[in-house]
Design a protein around this motif. Structure first.
Motif, PDB file in Angstrom:
ATOM      1  N   TYR A   1       0.822  -1.247  -0.006  1.00  0.00           N
ATOM      2  CA  TYR A   1       0.019   0.063   0.024  1.00  0.00           C
ATOM      3  C   TYR A   1       0.834   1.326   0.147  1.00  0.00           C
ATOM      4  CZ  TYR A   1       1.054   0.155   4.845  1.00  0.00           C
ATOM      5  OH  TYR A   1       1.653   0.246   5.972  1.00  0.00           O
ATOM      6  N   ASP A   2       1.940   1.359   0.544  1.00  0.00           N
ATOM      7  CA  ASP A   2       3.073   2.451   0.684  1.00  0.00           C
ATOM      8  C   ASP A   2       4.402   2.109   0.472  1.00  0.00           C
ATOM      9  OD1 ASP A   2       3.708   1.652   3.146  1.00  0.00           O
ATOM     10  OD2 ASP A   2       3.143   3.587   4.102  1.00  0.00           O
ATOM     11  N   GLY A   3       4.506   0.865  -0.108  1.00  0.00           N
ATOM     12  CA  GLY A   3       5.996   0.555  -0.455  1.00  0.00           C
ATOM     13  C   GLY A   3       6.966   1.496  -1.154  1.00  0.00           C
ATOM     14  N   GLU A   4       6.361   2.436  -1.736  1.00  0.00           N
ATOM     15  CA  GLU A   4       7.016   3.180  -2.546  1.00  0.00           C
ATOM     16  C   GLU A   4       7.793   4.405  -1.626  1.00  0.00           C
ATOM     17  OE1 GLU A   4       9.018   4.127  -5.028  1.00  0.00           O
ATOM     18  OE2 GLU A   4       7.670   2.767  -6.163  1.00  0.00           O
ATOM     19  N   PHE A   5       7.100   4.734  -0.590  1.00  0.00           N
ATOM     20  CA  PHE A   5       7.694   5.892   0.217  1.00  0.00           C
ATOM     21  C   PHE A   5       8.624   5.345   1.276  1.00  0.00           C
ATOM     22  CE2 PHE A   5       3.447   7.980  -0.822  1.00  0.00           C
ATOM     23  CZ  PHE A   5       4.003   8.727  -1.856  1.00  0.00           C
ATOM     24  N   ARG A   6       9.930   4.901   0.781  1.00  0.00           N
ATOM     25  CA  ARG A   6      10.816   4.469   1.516  1.00  0.00           C
ATOM     26  C   ARG A   6      11.985   5.633   1.871  1.00  0.00           C
ATOM     27  NH1 ARG A   6      10.484  -0.570   2.939  1.00  0.00           N
ATOM     28  NH2 ARG A   6      12.698  -0.347   3.748  1.00  0.00           N
ATOM     29  N   PHE A   7      12.716   5.660   3.083  1.00  0.00           N
ATOM     30  CA  PHE A   7      13.440   6.612   3.434  1.00  0.00           C
ATOM     31  C   PHE A   7      14.851   6.153   3.432  1.00  0.00           C
ATOM     32  CE2 PHE A   7       9.418   7.765   5.772  1.00  0.00           C
ATOM     33  CZ  PHE A   7       9.158   8.524   4.601  1.00  0.00           C
ATOM     34  N   ASP A   8      15.062   4.775   3.286  1.00  0.00           N
ATOM     35  CA  ASP A   8      16.533   4.189   3.184  1.00  0.00           C
ATOM     36  C   ASP A   8      16.650   3.405   1.964  1.00  0.00           C
ATOM     37  OD1 ASP A   8      14.870   2.075   3.038  1.00  0.00           O
ATOM     38  OD2 ASP A   8      15.721   0.851   4.886  1.00  0.00           O
ATOM     39  N   ALA A   9      17.887   2.986   1.583  1.00  0.00           N
ATOM     40  CA  ALA A   9      18.212   2.633   0.513  1.00  0.00           C
ATOM     41  C   ALA A   9      18.069   1.224  -0.008  1.00  0.00           C
ATOM     42  CB  ALA A   9      19.739   2.778   0.202  1.00  0.00           C
ATOM     43  N   ARG A  10      17.471   0.499   0.878  1.00  0.00           N
ATOM     44  CA  ARG A  10      17.473  -1.151   0.748  1.00  0.00           C
ATOM     45  C   ARG A  10      16.146  -1.565   0.705  1.00  0.00           C
ATOM     46  NH1 ARG A  10      21.596   0.408  -0.532  1.00  0.00           N
ATOM     47  NH2 ARG A  10      23.643  -0.151   0.351  1.00  0.00           N
ATOM     48  N   PRO A  11      15.365  -1.370  -0.240  1.00  0.00           N
ATOM     49  CA  PRO A  11      13.937  -2.032  -0.245  1.00  0.00           C
ATOM     50  C   PRO A  11      14.263  -3.555  -0.646  1.00  0.00           C
ATOM     51  CG  PRO A  11      14.251  -0.875  -2.247  1.00  0.00           C
ATOM     52  CD  PRO A  11      15.569  -0.395  -1.531  1.00  0.00           C
ATOM     53  N   LEU A  12      13.414  -4.300   0.153  1.00  0.00           N
ATOM     54  CA  LEU A  12      13.761  -5.658  -0.030  1.00  0.00           C
ATOM     55  C   LEU A  12      12.710  -6.181  -1.218  1.00  0.00           C
ATOM     56  CD1 LEU A  12      13.441  -6.988   3.431  1.00  0.00           C
ATOM     57  CD2 LEU A  12      15.337  -7.277   1.969  1.00  0.00           C
ATOM     58  N   ALA A  13      13.240  -7.299  -1.930  1.00  0.00           N
ATOM     59  CA  ALA A  13      12.242  -7.682  -3.122  1.00  0.00           C
ATOM     60  C   ALA A  13      10.965  -8.109  -2.705  1.00  0.00           C
ATOM     61  CB  ALA A  13      12.687  -8.718  -3.778  1.00  0.00           C
ATOM     62  N   PRO A  14       9.846  -7.486  -3.079  1.00  0.00           N
ATOM     63  CA  PRO A  14       8.330  -8.006  -2.924  1.00  0.00           C
ATOM     64  C   PRO A  14       8.233  -9.591  -3.262  1.00  0.00           C
ATOM     65  CG  PRO A  14       8.422  -6.087  -4.559  1.00  0.00           C
ATOM     66  CD  PRO A  14       9.857  -6.477  -4.340  1.00  0.00           C
ATOM     67  N   LEU A  15       7.253  -9.884  -2.417  1.00  0.00           N
ATOM     68  CA  LEU A  15       7.118 -11.218  -2.433  1.00  0.00           C
ATOM     69  C   LEU A  15       6.803 -11.905  -3.900  1.00  0.00           C
ATOM     70  CD1 LEU A  15       4.696 -12.111   0.634  1.00  0.00           C
ATOM     71  CD2 LEU A  15       7.125 -12.540   0.575  1.00  0.00           C
ATOM     72  N   ARG A  16       6.020 -10.878  -4.469  1.00  0.00           N
ATOM     73  CA  ARG A  16       5.668 -11.321  -6.050  1.00  0.00           C
ATOM     74  C   ARG A  16       6.847 -11.408  -6.861  1.00  0.00           C
ATOM     75  NH1 ARG A  16       2.138 -13.601  -9.161  1.00  0.00           N
ATOM     76  NH2 ARG A  16       3.071 -13.320 -11.247  1.00  0.00           N
ATOM     77  N   ALA A  17       8.068 -10.780  -6.465  1.00  0.00           N
ATOM     78  CA  ALA A  17       9.357 -10.811  -7.496  1.00  0.00           C
ATOM     79  C   ALA A  17      10.009 -11.996  -6.944  1.00  0.00           C
ATOM     80  CB  ALA A  17      10.038  -9.760  -7.048  1.00  0.00           C
ATOM     81  N   LEU A  18       9.764 -12.652  -5.543  1.00  0.00           N
ATOM     82  CA  LEU A  18      10.624 -13.901  -5.285  1.00  0.00           C
ATOM     83  C   LEU A  18       9.736 -15.133  -5.537  1.00  0.00           C
ATOM     84  CD1 LEU A  18      11.513 -12.356  -1.803  1.00  0.00           C
ATOM     85  CD2 LEU A  18      12.906 -12.779  -3.677  1.00  0.00           C
TER      86      LEU A  18
END
Lengths: 480, 480
Positions: free
Chosen positions: A285-302
């Motif tokens: 729902y708001d995974g786009e608003f991240r303030f650090d550099a390391r978003p983890l891969a979404p489940l869908r991508a794994l």
């Protein structure tokens, strides 16, 4: 103009009776402009003369007024309204309706309205630049509006733009045919319940979790099983050993706790779903608003066994008034979801889809995201700084590298004291929100969910000052 | 930009690996413009120098191209796409999904596309004036767009405008609180099924009737009972003697037969519902387009026991791409429907509601209706005249004083001959549509449903000439 002539006597008399009746029972309100005599004659298949006679008579009786050059108007008569049919109280008419009445708890309105400092979660980030760009896109889309039934899957241009966006920013490889446009995330949840879950079947929900999803699943008749979350997100070891049909998670930013589902747990969860052949609903729902550099891969991508349904929404990233979201669907479920969408509403309205497709493919959307993330980061800093200075050790703040809200636990507060604090804050024009509604079972401690997207940094600083004052005063009040 | 750095070795090397991987597996497509080095550095929390080194290296290896003044672009490499996960064929996951697969019959597309003369029913009346007015309203609404969650009941201004319209033109007295805005009539049907009907309960449908409603009710799990219609509409004497939960009717213009439910039957139907405590869904899908002077009062206006759910739509009156409709609800059901709407999608998108509210309250909408009715009347006359001249006695035309379509029965045609006729017409660029899909059981004779809203009178005349030619040729063809 709906007028029923009774067929008795001359036409003009019938028309007079019909117009009087309509004026007297309020169907034609005082101040309404009546059609020109020629237009009404045409519509009712009468001669124009008949209408003129009727208008004359009604004017003579004071029902209508005519002014040279401005037409004929219904006069302001004092009317008593027609008595209403007696209210028919009925029990719920379906099991769904019974469950809705039990679970819906009247959560449609906002708790506060019109407060100077309202920390409502879900308030959009107001930003004059984005409003301007969005209006421009809407205006462009309006001048090129499609008139035919929209594609029930969504506009191809928008689905393509979403695929590009997902590949670049979320690491998800999807094709146009995998994407279904929906009218917001809530519709995605609703379709998922219908396509995947029978009454009585088990759906795992995060505890705490988004109440709108819980209510939907309970209204649908699912057996909801709340599973505890901790600082690494959903505790996979607490999952039921069997019988689970669907697991709903917010991996990139657990709602409302703010935890990020750890990489280990992501793999555990996918393994669980693969082995037990159940489905995962990934709400980003708001995974786009991240303030650090390391978003983890979404489940869908794994996801190796095509069991993850990925849901994205534009309500958080743009405006809640725009009811647009999307699903990335496993191939095996695509047709079922499409049919369910078609049967629900035949497809989402086209104009905002067209505007958004242009906004995304022109790069404006991602520029907005970058800018919004910077703004949110600054607002978050202001809120956390204010909390430190004015609330200090009296609260425990949960850190989180993303999103539009912060969770604050009130140390040593009872439920009654927390309610009193919220009420006190309201009198200072400060809107606070309890975290409790997002728990299936009342939480053991009292907490607040503070949304910071809707207020500029300076207001947030002032809001925290007020918050500190409320905490001070609350401490001096004897428990009720 | 979604990039996952692996943490091994120097930062620039990690970034190079991540970018290469993203380019190679197609997540960043050829021709994509990469972010400026400063922006990417910011986003990934790297130094700008790290990004510059990585970009240099990738350029040297031919992955990206840089042009002075126009940024950095992904080069066109020949890539093999990543192998897809194997398709997971699954049985339907819920009883709903099983019923959907059984009943949905792939009716999502149009039968014909791009034909010169397409007599598709549901084609909107294209009219440059109305398009212009509507664009103006949308542009106005866009410049004043609400950003917060919309009222799940619908915008108050729109609900008020609908109440005024219903009072003036349909003789229905409703207040703002009785009206629920929905995303088209199909959503109204879907909410009605959920709130009123359990799996296995009986819903009466008109035979013939709108297939989208039948499919929805069957997917929902209702026991659908088709009840015959004749020239006075639904035959009330054929209603089941008991156990009916809901009766769905199109009184003002039976779809697709064109019959108007007679006054006597209206009262019979209301009496039936009142005595047996069942509900009536009144679908007034095109009741506004009437060519005679005597519209009968809608059931909702005659309803003494508050058992009629009235559904109106703007798809027919304006454009299908605008997914907007409304329900006038019995008081006893209001809260249940509101909750169901909220759980379904949290409310309909605001912008078209705002545009429509202005369009209605400014009088433009009713002016459009009057004008559209005149246009439709002329098109209908052209179609009927053409039919008389070119099809003559070989068809039987059902007269009807309203709407946007005409039913034509093919005398002496078998099912195969009717299909051959449709196929033959297609080769002449003439799109014909069988009436059969609107029957629950195959009809005993073959008929066509001809929509005339989408074509000007001269085209309709030509279309009927082609139709006559197809009938001629078909007569000469031996039955296959």
């Amino acid at each position: 103009m709906y007028l029923s002539l009774d067929g008795r006597g001359p036409r003009y008399a019938q028309l007079i009776r019909a117009l009087k009746e309509a004026i007297l029972d309020g169907r034609i309100a005082a101040g309404t402009r009546l059609p020109a005599s020629r237009a009404l004659a045409n519509e009712l298949d009468l001669s124009r003369n008949t209408v003129l006679i009727a208008y004359d008579q009604l004017r003579a009786e004071g029902f209508i007024e005519a002014h040279v050059g401005s037409g004929t108007w219904v006069a302001a008569l004092t009317l008593s309204p027609k008595p209403k049919a007696p209210r028919l109280a009925v029990p719920p008419q379906s099991r769904y309706a019974r469950r809705v009445r039990r679970t819906h708890e009247r959560r449609l309105g906002r708790l506060h309205r019109g407060l100077r400092y309202d920390l409502q979660y879900g308030e959009p980030l107001t930003n004059p630049t984005i409003m301007k760009s969005w209006r421009r896109e809407l205006t462009r889309a309006a001048s090129d509006v499609h008139i035919d039934y929209p594609d029930p899957r969504g506009l191809p241009a928008l689905r393509d733009a979403i695929c590009g966006y997902l590949a670049r920013r979320r690491g998800i490889l999807a094709q146009r045919k995998d994407v279904l446009i929906v009218s917001g995330a809530q519709q995605a949840f609703s379709l998922t319940a219908r396509v995947l879950v029978n009454e009585g079947e088990t759906v795992v929900l995060e505890e705490p979790g988004y109440f709108g999803l819980r209510q939907l699943m309970q209204a649908h008749g699912a057996q909801t099983v709340p599973v505890r979350t901790d600082s690494e997100g959903l505790t996979c070891t607490s999952l039921p050993t069997r019988g689970v049909r669907l697991i709903c998670v917010t991996p990139s930013h657990q709602f409302p706790s703010g935890a990020v589902l750890s990489a280990r747990r992501r793999l555990d969860l996918l393994r669980y779903a693969g082995r037990r052949r159940c489905w995962i609903l990934e709400d980003d729902y708001d995974g786009e608003f991240r303030f650090d550099a390391r978003p983890l891969a979404p489940l869908r991508a794994l996801d190796q066994c095509d069991c993850v349904i990925y849901v994205g929404t534009f309500s958080k990233m743009l405006f809640p008034s725009m009811r647009l979201g999307y699903m990335v669907l496993p191939e095996a479920l695509r047709e079922d979801f499409l049919a369910a969408k078609w049967l629900s509403d035949m497809g989402t309205s086209a104009i905002e889809q067209a505007a958004l497709a242009n906004f995304m493919s022109g790069g404006g959307f991602e520029r907005h995201l970058r800018q919004a993330t910077r703004t949110l980061k600054a607002r978050r800093r202001a809120l956390l700084g204010g909390l430190r200075r004015h609330a200090g050790e009296r609260v425990e703040t949960v850190d989180s590298p993303a999103g539009m809200h912060v969770v604050v636990w009130l140390r040593g507060y009872s439920r009654a004291a927390a309610a009193a604090l919220i009420e006190r804050a309201r009198r200072y024009e400060l809107g606070l929100y309890s975290i409790a509604p997002h728990y299936a079972k009342p939480p053991s401690r009292q907490g607040l969910l503070l949304g910071y997207a809707g207020l500029p940094a300076s207001d947030l600083e002032e809001a925290m000052q007020l918050f500190g004052r409320c905490l001070d005063e609350q401490r001096l009040t004897p428990p009720s």
